[in-house]
Design a protein around this motif. Structure first.
Motif, PDB file in Angstrom:
ATOM      1  N   VAL A 102       0.817  -1.215   0.000  1.00 59.61           N
ATOM      2  CA  VAL A 102       0.000   0.000   0.000  1.00 59.61           C
ATOM      3  C   VAL A 102       0.856   1.273   0.000  1.00 59.61           C
ATOM      4  O   VAL A 102       2.032   1.258   0.391  1.00 59.61           O
ATOM      5  N   VAL A 103       0.224   2.364  -0.417  1.00 56.96           N
ATOM      6  CA  VAL A 103       0.811   3.699  -0.308  1.00 56.96           C
ATOM      7  C   VAL A 103       0.222   4.346   0.935  1.00 56.96           C
ATOM      8  O   VAL A 103      -1.011   4.427   1.080  1.00 56.96           O
ATOM      9  N   ALA A 104       1.098   4.801   1.846  1.00 55.24           N
ATOM     10  CA  ALA A 104       0.631   5.414   3.093  1.00 55.24           C
ATOM     11  C   ALA A 104       1.306   6.773   3.295  1.00 55.24           C
ATOM     12  O   ALA A 104       2.476   6.963   2.966  1.00 55.24           O
ATOM     13  N   GLU A 174       8.752  11.291   3.357  1.00 54.47           N
ATOM     14  CA  GLU A 174       7.435  11.845   3.665  1.00 54.47           C
ATOM     15  C   GLU A 174       6.326  10.810   3.466  1.00 54.47           C
ATOM     16  O   GLU A 174       5.289  10.861   4.140  1.00 54.47           O
ATOM     17  N   VAL A 175       6.540   9.897   2.531  1.00 49.65           N
ATOM     18  CA  VAL A 175       5.530   8.910   2.138  1.00 49.65           C
ATOM     19  C   VAL A 175       6.197   7.539   2.145  1.00 49.65           C
ATOM     20  O   VAL A 175       7.418   7.436   1.961  1.00 49.65           O
ATOM     21  N   LEU A 186       0.820   0.678  10.748  1.00 43.36           N
ATOM     22  CA  LEU A 186       0.778   1.981  10.086  1.00 43.36           C
ATOM     23  C   LEU A 186       0.073   3.005  10.971  1.00 43.36           C
ATOM     24  O   LEU A 186       0.558   4.131  11.152  1.00 43.36           O
ATOM     25  N   LYS A 187      -1.067   2.617  11.526  1.00 45.87           N
ATOM     26  CA  LYS A 187      -1.830   3.522  12.384  1.00 45.87           C
ATOM     27  C   LYS A 187      -1.028   3.913  13.618  1.00 45.87           C
ATOM     28  O   LYS A 187      -1.050   5.077  14.040  1.00 45.87           O
ATOM     29  N   LEU A 194      -3.870   5.476   1.468  1.00 44.87           N
ATOM     30  CA  LEU A 194      -4.679   6.252   0.541  1.00 44.87           C
ATOM     31  C   LEU A 194      -5.851   5.410   0.030  1.00 44.87           C
ATOM     32  O   LEU A 194      -5.742   4.189  -0.105  1.00 44.87           O
ATOM     33  N   ASP A 195      -6.962   6.074  -0.259  1.00 39.15           N
ATOM     34  CA  ASP A 195      -8.180   5.372  -0.652  1.00 39.15           C
ATOM     35  C   ASP A 195      -7.963   4.473  -1.868  1.00 39.15           C
ATOM     36  O   ASP A 195      -8.551   3.387  -1.961  1.00 39.15           O
TER      37      ASP A 195
END
Length: 314
Positions: A102-104, A174-175, A186-187, A194-195
């Motif tokens: 995923v992209v976070a 940053e990402v 992640l949380k 991202l959605d």
């Protein structure tokens, strides 16, 4: 003649799950040299040489043709190979080791929830800081391809050597692009997915190399392995019904029914009770319902499919 070579994860949950999966199919892993050994044997498959490696080493070895078979993550296969369909084939998805690539971004980025918004944020970041925003990841190829697909160009890749999820808080990036199963890590690190930022839904897989040196001996070992695996899978979905007297023809030809003899049939598990009741009502009972560990067929669909692809790739 070439012996079949198989690579299995050397440690962790992936090794434990792979070992349990093979055991259910009738092959017990015995590690040479104790827990620190890097070779093993599969009891029930003396035709094979087994190596214990990291999941990344296994994926690379399959792509290079270093060995014939391996258990590794689909994420690694897709990231390391520039053309996976020419290098290796996923033969069986194993229903464990599931995770998403995923992209976070930081959860504090309230206005960034999609890849298009990330591109806009990247342009603004470059204007303010005089550099592109950094994206930390171990999945370099997957990230480049996905960002190009989403028309995102305002970034610079940074290869992550450690805990990728910590990169934003430590100032290294940053990402991030990382793998996650629940999103909890992640949380905990103040990040959100991202959605439209799911790059790949991955799981552990048994994969075969299309670049390895296959011959009659190694293909014979593969056929034996896959036949047992599929026989075990088939047994999980079916029940064996045995009647005291001949089963009526109308029931021998019912939905999903495989006639074994005049008094015995195989049926899908979900139909077993209903079918047994119909047989008993017809006067052919009593009827017993039993389970099997293995149901072997004459042909392995997985083996046939792999050989077809192997021939096409040659």
């Amino acid at each position: 003649m070439t012996r079949l070579t198989i690579a299995i994860p050397s440690k962790g949950r992936l090794k434990d799950n792979a070992e349990a999966w093979l055991s259910k199919a009738g092959f017990k892993l015995k590690q040479a040299g104790g827990e620190r050994g890097y070779t093993a044997e599969l009891k029930g498959l003396p035709e094979a040489d087994v190596m214990l490696l990291s999941a990344r080493e296994i994926a690379q070895g399959l792509i290079d043709g270093t060995f014939h078979l391996g258990v590794t993550g689909e994420d690694l296969l897709n990231d390391l190979s520039p053309n996976l369909s020419a290098d290796a084939q996923v033969i069986k998805r194993l229903e464990f080791g599931g995770a998403d690539v995923v992209v976070a971004v930081p959860a504090a980025w309230l206005d960034v929830n999609t890849m298009s918004e990330l591109e806009a944020a990247g342009a603004l970041f470059r204007q303010r800081h005089g550099r592109r925003m950094k994206v930390a990841t171990k999945y370099m190829r997957l990230t480049r391809n996905f960002f190009a697909q989403k028309s995102v160009g305002e970034y610079r890749l940074v290869e992550s050597a450690g805990a990728t999820e910590a990169a934003p808080s430590s100032g290294q990036a940053e990402v991030i692009v990382d793998i996650t199963s629940t999103g909890a890590t992640l949380k905990a690190n103040g990040l959100k997915v991202l959605d439209d930022g799911v790059i790949l839904k991955s799981q552990a897989a048994l994969a075969g190399s299309l670049k390895a040196g296959w011959d009659e001996e190694s293909l014979g070992g593969l056929q034996k392995l896959l036949a047992s695996i599929e026989a075990h899978e088939a047994a999980q979905d079916k029940k064996f019904l045995l009647a005291a007297n001949s089963i009526p023809d109308s029931l021998l030809k019912g939905e999903g029914v495989e006639a074994i003899s005049a008094t015995s049939i195989l049926v899908p598990s979900y139909l077993a009770v209903e079918t047994a009741r119909k047989i008993a009502d017809s006067g052919a009972g009593p009827v017993s319902i039993t389970s099997s560990e293995f149901i072997f067929d004459q042909e392995s669909p997985a083996f046939k499919g792999f050989v077809t692809n192997l021939t096409s790739a040659a």
